[in-house]
Every structure is written in C-alpha cells, then in structure tokens.
Design a protein around this motif. Structure first.
Motif, PDB file in Angstrom:
ATOM      1  N   ASN A  87      38.663  21.937  36.047  1.00 37.69           N
ATOM      2  CA  ASN A  87      38.450  23.384  36.056  1.00 37.69           C
ATOM      3  C   ASN A  87      37.802  23.864  37.347  1.00 37.69           C
ATOM      4  OD1 ASN A  87      39.232  24.825  33.408  1.00 37.69           O
ATOM      5  ND2 ASN A  87      38.275  22.939  32.687  1.00 37.69           N
ATOM      6  N   THR A  88      36.937  23.038  37.929  1.00 34.83           N
ATOM      7  CA  THR A  88      36.385  23.381  39.240  1.00 34.83           C
ATOM      8  C   THR A  88      37.497  23.440  40.283  1.00 34.83           C
ATOM      9  OG1 THR A  88      34.282  22.315  38.681  1.00 34.83           O
ATOM     10  CG2 THR A  88      34.730  22.717  41.019  1.00 34.83           C
ATOM     11  N   ALA A  89      38.380  22.458  40.246  1.00 34.72           N
ATOM     12  CA  ALA A  89      39.501  22.451  41.183  1.00 34.72           C
ATOM     13  C   ALA A  89      40.445  23.620  40.934  1.00 34.72           C
ATOM     14  CB  ALA A  89      40.264  21.131  41.069  1.00 34.72           C
ATOM     15  N   MET A  90      40.622  24.004  39.658  1.00 33.50           N
ATOM     16  CA  MET A  90      41.478  25.145  39.356  1.00 33.50           C
ATOM     17  C   MET A  90      40.871  26.435  39.903  1.00 33.50           C
ATOM     18  SD  MET A  90      44.394  25.940  38.086  1.00 33.50           S
ATOM     19  CE  MET A  90      45.085  25.091  36.681  1.00 33.50           C
ATOM     20  N   ALA A  91      39.548  26.551  39.851  1.00 29.91           N
ATOM     21  CA  ALA A  91      38.889  27.715  40.449  1.00 29.91           C
ATOM     22  C   ALA A  91      39.101  27.739  41.966  1.00 29.91           C
ATOM     23  CB  ALA A  91      37.397  27.701  40.118  1.00 29.91           C
ATOM     24  N   VAL A  92      39.102  26.557  42.580  1.00 27.32           N
ATOM     25  CA  VAL A  92      39.380  26.470  44.018  1.00 27.32           C
ATOM     26  C   VAL A  92      40.802  26.939  44.312  1.00 27.32           C
ATOM     27  CG1 VAL A  92      39.722  24.842  45.930  1.00 27.32           C
ATOM     28  CG2 VAL A  92      37.701  24.654  44.468  1.00 27.32           C
ATOM     29  N   VAL A  93      41.747  26.541  43.465  1.00 36.36           N
ATOM     30  CA  VAL A  93      43.136  26.993  43.635  1.00 36.36           C
ATOM     31  C   VAL A  93      43.207  28.516  43.577  1.00 36.36           C
ATOM     32  CG1 VAL A  93      45.418  27.055  42.551  1.00 36.36           C
ATOM     33  CG2 VAL A  93      44.200  24.879  42.756  1.00 36.36           C
ATOM     34  N   GLY A  94      42.577  29.119  42.553  1.00 34.02           N
ATOM     35  CA  GLY A  94      42.580  30.572  42.448  1.00 34.02           C
ATOM     36  C   GLY A  94      41.932  31.234  43.645  1.00 34.02           C
ATOM     37  N   PHE A  95      40.798  30.676  44.093  1.00 38.86           N
ATOM     38  CA  PHE A  95      40.070  31.220  45.244  1.00 38.86           C
ATOM     39  C   PHE A  95      40.948  31.254  46.489  1.00 38.86           C
ATOM     40  CE2 PHE A  95      37.554  30.810  49.039  1.00 38.86           C
ATOM     41  CZ  PHE A  95      36.446  31.624  48.850  1.00 38.86           C
TER      42      PHE A  95
ATOM     43  N   LEU B  16      39.693  40.850  37.365  1.00 39.09           N
ATOM     44  CA  LEU B  16      38.403  40.681  36.694  1.00 39.09           C
ATOM     45  C   LEU B  16      38.532  40.901  35.188  1.00 39.09           C
ATOM     46  CD1 LEU B  16      35.296  40.410  36.661  1.00 39.09           C
ATOM     47  CD2 LEU B  16      35.170  42.856  37.189  1.00 39.09           C
ATOM     48  N   VAL B  17      39.180  41.994  34.803  1.00 37.47           N
ATOM     49  CA  VAL B  17      39.320  42.313  33.387  1.00 37.47           C
ATOM     50  C   VAL B  17      40.193  41.271  32.682  1.00 37.47           C
ATOM     51  CG1 VAL B  17      40.169  44.020  31.736  1.00 37.47           C
ATOM     52  CG2 VAL B  17      38.945  44.765  33.769  1.00 37.47           C
ATOM     53  N   VAL B  18      41.288  40.873  33.317  1.00 38.31           N
ATOM     54  CA  VAL B  18      42.152  39.860  32.712  1.00 38.31           C
ATOM     55  C   VAL B  18      41.385  38.555  32.510  1.00 38.31           C
ATOM     56  CG1 VAL B  18      44.198  38.425  33.050  1.00 38.31           C
ATOM     57  CG2 VAL B  18      44.283  40.849  33.613  1.00 38.31           C
ATOM     58  N   ALA B  19      40.662  38.121  33.545  1.00 31.88           N
ATOM     59  CA  ALA B  19      39.946  36.855  33.460  1.00 31.88           C
ATOM     60  C   ALA B  19      38.897  36.865  32.355  1.00 31.88           C
ATOM     61  CB  ALA B  19      39.280  36.539  34.798  1.00 31.88           C
ATOM     62  N   MET B  20      38.171  37.971  32.239  1.00 30.06           N
ATOM     63  CA  MET B  20      37.072  38.013  31.288  1.00 30.06           C
ATOM     64  C   MET B  20      37.516  38.284  29.856  1.00 30.06           C
ATOM     65  SD  MET B  20      34.365  37.271  32.981  1.00 30.06           S
ATOM     66  CE  MET B  20      35.473  36.070  33.685  1.00 30.06           C
ATOM     67  N   LEU B  21      38.687  38.874  29.674  1.00 29.86           N
ATOM     68  CA  LEU B  21      39.152  39.205  28.327  1.00 29.86           C
ATOM     69  C   LEU B  21      40.254  38.283  27.821  1.00 29.86           C
ATOM     70  CD1 LEU B  21      39.265  43.126  28.389  1.00 29.86           C
ATOM     71  CD2 LEU B  21      37.446  41.626  27.556  1.00 29.86           C
TER      72      LEU B  21
ATOM     73  N   ARG C  86      41.035  29.721  36.889  1.00 27.92           N
ATOM     74  CA  ARG C  86      41.848  30.138  38.034  1.00 27.92           C
ATOM     75  C   ARG C  86      41.677  31.623  38.331  1.00 27.92           C
ATOM     76  NH1 ARG C  86      46.331  29.197  36.108  1.00 27.92           N
ATOM     77  NH2 ARG C  86      47.225  31.268  35.898  1.00 27.92           N
ATOM     78  N   GLN C  87      41.607  32.424  37.279  1.00 28.53           N
ATOM     79  CA  GLN C  87      41.436  33.867  37.467  1.00 28.53           C
ATOM     80  C   GLN C  87      40.078  34.195  38.087  1.00 28.53           C
ATOM     81  OE1 GLN C  87      43.711  36.193  36.948  1.00 28.53           O
ATOM     82  NE2 GLN C  87      45.267  34.956  35.963  1.00 28.53           N
ATOM     83  N   ILE C  88      39.027  33.501  37.648  1.00 30.74           N
ATOM     84  CA  ILE C  88      37.701  33.729  38.229  1.00 30.74           C
ATOM     85  C   ILE C  88      37.703  33.321  39.696  1.00 30.74           C
ATOM     86  CG2 ILE C  88      35.289  32.978  38.166  1.00 30.74           C
ATOM     87  CD1 ILE C  88      35.508  32.867  35.143  1.00 30.74           C
ATOM     88  N   GLY C  89      38.345  32.200  39.992  1.00 31.20           N
ATOM     89  CA  GLY C  89      38.472  31.809  41.393  1.00 31.20           C
ATOM     90  C   GLY C  89      39.200  32.858  42.209  1.00 31.20           C
ATOM     91  N   ALA C  90      40.237  33.474  41.620  1.00 30.27           N
ATOM     92  CA  ALA C  90      40.981  34.524  42.319  1.00 30.27           C
ATOM     93  C   ALA C  90      40.094  35.720  42.621  1.00 30.27           C
ATOM     94  CB  ALA C  90      42.184  34.952  41.475  1.00 30.27           C
ATOM     95  N   ILE C  91      39.282  36.126  41.651  1.00 34.99           N
ATOM     96  CA  ILE C  91      38.350  37.241  41.868  1.00 34.99           C
ATOM     97  C   ILE C  91      37.445  36.952  43.055  1.00 34.99           C
ATOM     98  CG2 ILE C  91      36.434  38.543  40.859  1.00 34.99           C
ATOM     99  CD1 ILE C  91      37.619  37.786  38.098  1.00 34.99           C
TER     100      ILE C  91
END
Length: 480
Positions: free
Chosen positions: A256-264, A43-48, A387-392
């Motif tokens: 970017n939507t697909a990248m969030a899916v990858v992270g998720f 979370l911190v990495v993604a947001m900062l 990707r990081q947000i998707g991971a979170i």
C-alpha cells in the motif's frame, strides 16, 4: 449498465487533464486553481470510496449505484456551466460524491449478477476493459472536445451517458444487498476527510503563501492532529473503516505504501503533461491531448498482463522493475525543454506508462494476498484508496514545487523539470522499498494463485464465492 457507469468515471479521470490549459485561460486562474480542480474531485473519491462500498451493501447496491449516477450526472452539468473557479471546484466535489457511490456499487452489482466464478471473471474482465478504454480515451477525447467546443464540453458529454444509464439501470438492474455488512464508521470518515483536506490545502497553498507562513503551518498542524485522532479512533471503534490490524502484515503495509507512491508520481506528473505541451512547447490543446496518449495507452496495454507476469516471476521482481522503469521515464522527462522534438518525448511517456502498468495490478494482488480471505475485499479497497491519496498528494506537492520555483524567479519550464525530477526520485525510492521489503506473506496464501486470479485489471478480487459478511470494495482505477 454498471460497466458504462464505471467507464464514465474513468473517462472523467483523464479527460480533465487535457482541458486544464484551456480552463486556466478561460477562468483566469493560476496553477493553484488547476490543482484544486483536480484534487477536489480526487480527495472526495479517495475519502468516500470505502464508505460507498459499505452503503451499497447495507442500503442496496442498485439504489446506491443509481443515486451515484444521478449525482455524477447532475454535477457534470453544473461543471459545464460553471462561470467561476469556485463554482467549478464545488461541482467537482459533488462529482466526487457521485463517483464514490457508483464505482463500488457497480462492481458489487456485477459480482452479484454473476455468482459463478467463470462468469464473474468474464464480467469483471469487461468491466476492467471498459475502464481501461475510458482511461486511454480521456486525453484524446478531451483534446478534441476542448478544441472544437471549449472545455465545458468535457463535462457536458457525461450528461447524455448518465441519463441513459440511469433510465436503463432502473429497468434492468436487480437489487442486492449484504445484511451482514458492517456499520458506517462516521467518526473515522469525518476525521479522514477533514484531516486529508487540511493537509491538501496546506500543500497546495504553500506555493503561494510560502512554507513558513502562519496559514500553512497552521493547516499542516491541524492536519497532523486530525489524522492522529483518526488513527486513535480507528484503533478503538468496533467496525473501523480502516482496520489497523491489517498493517501488522509487512506485505500489506509495503504494497500500500508503494501504491501511494504510484498515485503520487503518476497523477502528479500527468497533471503537467498537457500543460507542458501547451504552455512550454506551444502546441494546441488537441495536439497536446494526442501527444500525451503514449502513457495511458501503455498502461492499458500492459496492465492486463502484469498479473500473469507477476504470477510467474513474483510480486517483488515485477513491481520493482515496473517502478524502476517508471522512475527512468520520469527522470528523462525532467530533461525535456521547449525545443525538444516529440520523437524524443513520446517514448519517455511510454516508458512511464509501461512501468506503472507493470506495478499497479501486482501491488493490489500483493495487498489482497497478504490478508485472510474474509478481508480480501477490504484489502483491495484500501489499495485503491492508497493510490487515490497518493494522487492527491502528488498534485499538491508537485504543484507546490513548481510554484515555489517560480516564486524564486524560475520559469514554468524549469519548475516542470524540477517536478518531474522529484516524481522520478520518489518513484525510484519506491522501487528500492519494494525491492527490499515486498516479500511473501506469512499467512500461507498462495501469491501466484492469488495474482493469477486477479490478472484482468488493477483492483480485482479473487474469483471465489464471497464469505458470509464479506463485502466488495470500490475501485476507481487510473488516476490520469
């Protein structure tokens, strides 16, 4: 030195997953506690991450890099001596702050040290290569260290690396900065951190409190208000951390939507790999670390070639095929159980790794090629953040799925099957999305040229001279 710092961050991304079963037993925590150990950092990495790139350009890349290394090293020491879950989670937050500072600064230092395009390509290739080694080595190193010395050793190993990097960096690194870098978007930064934090809390805690409890509904409502406020602020400020105008381009939005899916799907499923082998199949932590290797190793092998393949066949074909492969691997993992032999498990993990390895680098290339050249650095940083947000969300949602199934009387094994199934369905939906909508940008950029320049690894930029005022983004690869 910059490559070593990035290696340390990437190693930490994957080494923790191998030690989660041991942490659960030693700290006497639940699945919810393990989710916070992972998500507090991500979370911190993604947001900062984007803010780290801005600060590096404004304050000096050497200064920010060395500060990030110092903070990350100190936080790793605090993690290694954590007596309680709360202590460990707080130290993981501090680790995230250090990673968000050193990672973008490391790549910016590398680019400024090698201004000639061909030299920069080789330097970034080494940077990406060490990142890949860190990601692949994490599960095995985590299993070996945890089995031999206990879980605190996975954090303690960062301390000598960090100290050596700090001392050497003070001697050999030259300072560089970008006087024309944008100002920091403090309002947007604060709203994004608190908003995504509230959303993460609501999703993780839902498994324990129930989706209809006042606490969860309140947290999700707060998250919705804060994130809506974030969008409103970003639409009005002069230098937004996330320029909304970029999302007017369909290629940028879809990639970017697909990248969030990858992270998720990747991070959410990988969170359970070691737990499956230890708690369901009764393996040792060391054995589990080795047995999860096919996924990360496949990504490391396939990733550097994905850009070249996309340059030949196009973004849509390669990304869609990659996501479809990953979906098949995850759906087949949903059928494994305590008696399934490893001979029928390893190839499923490898298919997941091959699929995501094919998708990640071309998705970053698609995001970069969809915007004007002066925005390419920002676009790459947004792709990493997506990707990081998707991971979170992956760790939070899939963990809540398992907890919800258990609360209704299902076993942990059944809960895992449902989580892998959900990850596979989401990934399949991502494949359909890219198959239908991942098409050529209208801004005239050459997609094949762009991706061929970016083939060394996910998140790299074109090898060209930076425009005046342009900044290099951060990139934290591999959410293991």
């Amino acid at each position: 030195m910059t490559c070593v710092g990035q290696f340390m961050v990437l190693l930490d991304n994957t080494i923790v997953g191998a030690a989660l079963p041991a942490m659960q037993l030693r700290l006497r925590t639940t699945l919810t506690g393990l989710q916070w150990i992972v998500d507090a950092y991500v979370l911190v990495v993604a947001m900062l991450l984007l803010a780290g790139g801005v600060l590096a350009d404004r304050l000096g890349r050497r200064r920010v890099f060395l500060t990030g290394v110092a903070v990350f090293t100190l936080a790793s020491l605090l993690c290694s001596v954590a007596p309680t879950l709360g202590w460990l989670v707080a130290a993981r937050v501090l680790q995230g702050v250090g990673a968000a500072a050193l990672s973008p600064a490391s790549l910016a230092l590398l680019a400024s040290a090698y201004p000639r395009p061909q030299e920069r390509v080789r330097a970034i290739g080494l940077w990406a290569g060490l990142s890949g080694v860190g990601m692949a080595a994490g599960p095995v190193a985590g299993g070996i260290l945890t089995d031999a010395f206990g879980w605190p050793s996975i954090f303690l190993v960062n301390v000598p690396i960090g100290v050596v990097s700090l001392l050497a960096g003070m001697r050999v690194l030259d300072e560089s900065r970008n006087p024309a870098a944008p100002t920091l978007d403090i309002a947007g930064q604060a709203l994004s951190i608190v908003g995504v934090g509230a959303l993460t809390f609501g999703l993780i805690a839902a498994g324990d409190h129930g989706w209809t409890s006042a606490l969860i509904l309140g947290a999700l409502a707060v998250a919705a208000v804060l994130l809506a406020s974030f969008v409103a602020v970003e639409a009005r400020v002069m230098t937004p951390m996330l320029p909304l105008r970029l999302f007017r381009r369909r290629l940028f939005t879809v990639s970017n939507t697909a990248m969030a899916v990858v992270g998720f799907a990747l991070m959410g499923s990988a969170f359970f790999f070691s737990q499956f082998f230890v708690f369901v199949q009764g393996r040792s932590v060391l054995s589990a670390g080795v047995q999860t290797l096919p996924c990360s190793l496949a990504m490391v092998i396939i990733g550097p070639y994905a850009g070249r393949v996309a340059a030949r066949f196009g973004f849509r074909v390669v990304v869609t095929a990659g996501l479809a492969l990953a979906a098949v691997g995850l759906l087949t993992l949903s059928t494994v159980h305590h008696a399934t032999g490893y001979g029928t498990v390893w190839w499923r993990l490898a298919v997941v790794g091959v699929g995501f390895g094919l998708a990640m680098s071309p998705l970053t290339g698609a995001a970069v090629s969809s915007v004007n050249p002066q925005d390419s650095g920002l676009a790459s940083g947004v792709s990493s953040t997506a990707r990081q947000i998707g991971a979170i969300l992956g760790v939070a949602v899939l963990g809540a799925v398992v907890r919800t199934r258990q609360s209704h009387g299902a076993t942990f094994e059944t809960g895992l099957d449902t989580a892998f199934l959900a990850a596979g369905v989401v990934t399949a939906a991502g494949a359909i999305l890219t198959g239908l909508w991942l098409v050529r940008s209208r801004n005239g950029n050459s997609l094949a040229h762009q991706v061929s320049e970016d083939h060394h690894g996910p998140g790299e930029r074109p090898t060209r001279t930076l425009e005046p005022g342009e900044r290099l983004p951060g990139h934290v690869g591999g959410s293991g």
